[in-house]
Scaffold this active site. Structure first.
Site, mmCIF file in Angstrom:
data_model
loop_
_atom_site.group_PDB
_atom_site.id
_atom_site.type_symbol
_atom_site.label_atom_id
_atom_site.label_comp_id
_atom_site.label_asym_id
_atom_site.label_seq_id
_atom_site.Cartn_x
_atom_site.Cartn_y
_atom_site.Cartn_z
ATOM 1 N N SER A 529 0.835 -1.204 0.000
ATOM 2 C CA SER A 529 0.000 0.000 0.000
ATOM 3 C C SER A 529 0.871 1.255 0.000
ATOM 4 C CB SER A 529 -0.928 0.004 1.217
ATOM 5 O OG SER A 529 -1.844 -1.068 1.170
ATOM 6 N N ARG A 552 0.649 8.312 5.263
ATOM 7 C CA ARG A 552 -0.332 7.708 6.187
ATOM 8 C C ARG A 552 -1.722 8.320 5.990
ATOM 9 N NH1 ARG A 552 -0.100 3.332 9.963
ATOM 10 N NH2 ARG A 552 2.065 2.724 10.026
ATOM 11 N N HIS A 555 -3.152 6.945 2.821
ATOM 12 C CA HIS A 555 -3.521 5.552 3.054
ATOM 13 C C HIS A 555 -4.875 5.463 3.748
ATOM 14 C CE1 HIS A 555 -3.242 1.697 5.418
ATOM 15 N NE2 HIS A 555 -2.913 1.263 4.212
#
Length: 722
Positions: A529, A552, A555
């Protein structure tokens, strides 16, 4: 024999290598000067032991020589030369590797062997013989798949020019024998091999950048365009690298490789062979892109290129076949023969035969990483007869033959580390499958048998792994990634055929299924990812700490274009990290944000506080005439100074906090202002970003936001681990 200059002229003289520009020269100079002892570069654990034609491997059955075949391109004469050395000096077979290179086993006379290769033009430079690792889409220009931008000669001129430029660059002799260059024609076959540096051809009919591309150099508008793909980008669906003419690809890839060497020596001079070895591959990607953009005429575009999914195949390819399907392919008025080699090996007599077939076609035998051979330019009227002759010689042209999906390492007796004769076991599996009806013989995933846990030569994509425990027992399961060990049941050799077929594997509750092919390793899901995000998102405007936080947040949102709205005030990330390390509390507007904080990542077992359910809040909200989330801010004051504030839901809470901070002396270390919504969200975040109080902030401008993105940012501030 010279160790730095070309050994001899090759059979087919390649084009002149492109002149090295000042940018490339600077990269090489840095790479040469930045660390002493160039020859010792990259000795990871035990050093780079990849065999070559000069540095052979001492196997149980004698010397093993690996001959690099850039782009898989062999002339018919070169095939005949390989046949001769295999018969006179080897085991009378030629073997293909997972990169389409050729191996000869049991070499008896090293000097005569290298002399014969030299005469055939297969060793243009002793110094570079192990680094000429170039893989090109083998069917480029030969079928209707891939991009129509390369026709006729396919990538042949580009491969020749790149190989010549690679050999001509002294500094690149220090690349690892595992470093891989790739040329992908848009179908994704080469990208699925995860090359370190590659170019992908842009499809003029739809894969070209969405924004009009304007020439920035002397190339003509009709030149095919390619996009640079660096490191982990090969695993992502979008690429952001520079776009340039195909004619400039050799120069760009040489410049990129020099930049990689320079960066690798600077950050980890003793441990890096490939991009995947770098602790921060994104920094290397930026360095490589910058070097190429400074050296090669590029096309001005900001739109990313949507890459083919790794391993995407034409519709007529069997499910487990990664490369071109065996058989006769007719396109553009001629035929192409694709033949698979059982377990990547064929006797010299069969190779001699295919050389003669190639001589009557376009004169080339193309080796592939899928252990097959491709001969293009065959007259359509003789193609079927040639296919029949090659089938009789032992080549596989039936796409449903199990050999197209069965692989194995060397095993016993050739490798003493092996616990079993895995090739004999693979032959048993095929024999069992051939007893079934023809349409039931195909495998839904490639199957690879290994004699030990090293699993040499195994696929880099999802496959069924069978690792020998002893001579007759295997541990069988699905491997989701090239580094994942086999997991699953222990089976006897004679049970393998049943276990590796999807239907019976499901009945036996094996972790192999043909219904859904998905990743099950949580850590690997995270790794891929983040690699996808770094490959797709434009992170160029962030420093390394900000980039890690942004990744982050992306994501959590699942939206690559979030980067256009994320904004960091100077020093905000550093301030938040320092506060958490010092034990500061986290103040949140809603319980969902508090619940999303990963407690094990907190550096000081920090307290996470949400006061929305405090009994004082509801009466206070009524008294103030505001929302409960805004009223809860009134209860933060005694904990606010030096705290990390995370507002991920309510714009009213952020507005109320900003109002109070104009009156209160307390100052939080950083404010994460990421509320979501249509009313007040964009305005509250703009007010925070433009505040005149000197407040450190992280915001997502506009209507987007929410608890998940806020938690992503908090978890990134809490720990640098991914």
């Amino acid at each position: 024999m010279s160790t730095s200059a070309p050994i001899s002229e090759p059979v087919s003289e390649p084009p002149e290598p492109p002149q090295r520009s000042s940018a490339a020269t600077s990269a090489m100079t840095f790479a040469t000067a930045s660390a002493p002892g160039l020859a010792a570069f990259g000795p990871r654990a035990g050093g780079d032991r990849c065999p070559g034609a000069l540095r052979m491997h001492e196997a149980a059955d004698g010397r093993l020589a690996r001959i690099r075949v850039p782009g898989g391109l062999l002339t018919a004469d070169q095939v005949r030369a390989l046949v001769n050395v295999a018969v006179v000096l080897g085991d009378e077979h030629l073997h293909l590797t997972a990169r389409g290179n050729v191996e000869v086993r049991a070499v008896s006379d090293r000097d005569l062997f290298t002399s014969q290769l030299d005469s055939a033009g297969l060793l243009p430079a002793a110094s570079h013989e192990r680094v000429r690792n170039i893989v090109a889409s083998p069917m480029a220009g030969l079928d209707e798949f891939g991009s129509p931008g390369v026709l006729g000669a396919g990538f042949v001129p580009t491969v020749r020019a790149l190989d010549a430029a690679l050999v001509a660059e002294p500094a690149l002799a220090d690349l690892s024998g595992r470093f891989l260059f790739g040329l992908d024609d848009g179908r994704g076959d080469v990208l699925s091999l995860e090359p370190d540096l590659a170019v992908v051809l842009l499809d003029p009919a739809g894969n070209e950048p969405a924004e009009p591309a304007q020439p920035a150099g002397p190339d003509t508008p009709g030149d095919p365009l390619v996009r640079l793909v660096v490191g982990t980008e090969a695993q992502a669906p979008l690429a952001h690298g520079p776009v340039f003419a195909l004619a400039d690809a050799p120069r760009a890839l040489i410049t990129a490789a020099l930049a990689f060497l320079a960066h690798a020596r600077e950050v980890a001079p003793d441990s890096v062979w490939r991009f995947e070895d770098l602790a921060d591959p994104a920094a290397a990607v930026r360095a490589v892109r910058a070097a190429v953009e400074a050296d090669v005429p590029t096309r001005a575009t900001t739109a990313p290129t949507r890459l083919p999914l790794p391993g995407r195949r034409p519709a007529n390819a069997p499910a487990a076949q990664g490369g071109p399907a065996p058989g006769v392919h007719v396109a553009n008025g001629s035929a192409t023969l694709v033949v698979a080699l059982p377990l990547g090996s064929a006797p010299a007599s069969a190779w001699r035969l295919i050389a003669e077939v190639a001589r009557a076609a376009d004169g080339l035998v193309r080796t592939t990483p899928w252990r097959s051979l491709v001969v293009g330019g065959q007259p359509t009227q003789t193609a079927d007869a040639a296919a029949g002759v090659l089938t009789e010689a032992g080549f596989v042209l039936d796409p449903l033959d199990p050999w197209t999906s069965l692989g194995a390492c060397t095993g016993l007796p050739g490798c003493l580390k092996s616990r079993a004769d895995v090739r004999e076991a693979a032959s048993r599996v095929r024999a069992d499958l051939l007893e079934r009806p023809r349409d039931a013989r195909g495998l839904h995933l490639p199957v690879y048998l290994s004699g030990c846990e090293r699993r040499c030569g195994h696929p880099r994509t999802t496959h069924v792994d069978a690792v020998a425990i002893d001579a007759t027992t295997y541990r069988v399961g699905r491997a989701d990634h090239r580094d994942a060990p086999a997991a699953g049941r222990t089976l006897l050799r004679d049970e393998l055929a049943r276990a590796v077929t999807a239907k019976e594997a499901k009945e036996a509750k094996e972790p192999v299924t043909d219904r859904y092919d998905y990743l099950t390793d949580g850590a690997e899901i995270y790794r891929r990812s983040f690699a996808t995000i770094r490959g797709e998102a434009d992170l160029s405007g962030y420093d390394p700490d900000e980039e890690r936080v942004a990744v982050r947040m992306i994501h959590a949102a699942g939206e690559i274009d979030l980067t256009r709205d994320i904004a960091f005030s100077p020093g905000a990330v550093a301030a938040g990290m320092a506060a958490l390390r010092a034990g500061a509390p986290i103040l949140t507007d809603v319980q969902m944000v508090a619940s999303g904080v990963t407690r094990r990542r907190l550096p000081a077992d920090n307290e996470v506080i949400c006061l929305l359910s405090d009994p004082r809040v509801a009466p206070l909200a009524a008294e103030l005439g505001t929302t409960r989330t805004a009223a809860a801010v009134e209860l933060w004051r005694d904990r606010l100074d030096g705290a990390v504030v995370a507002i991920g839901n309510a714009p009213t809470a952020l507005f109320h906090l900003l109002d109070r901070l104009h009156e209160w002396r307390e100052r939080p270390a950083v404010i994460l202002g990421i509320p979501v919504g249509f009313i007040g969200a964009a305005e509250s975040k703009a007010a925070l970003a433009d505040n005149d109080l000197g407040l450190a902030s992280i915001v997502v401008h506009g209507r987007r936001g929410g608890s998940a993105i806020t938690c992503g940012a908090l978890n990134a501030l809490s720990s640098t681990d991914e």
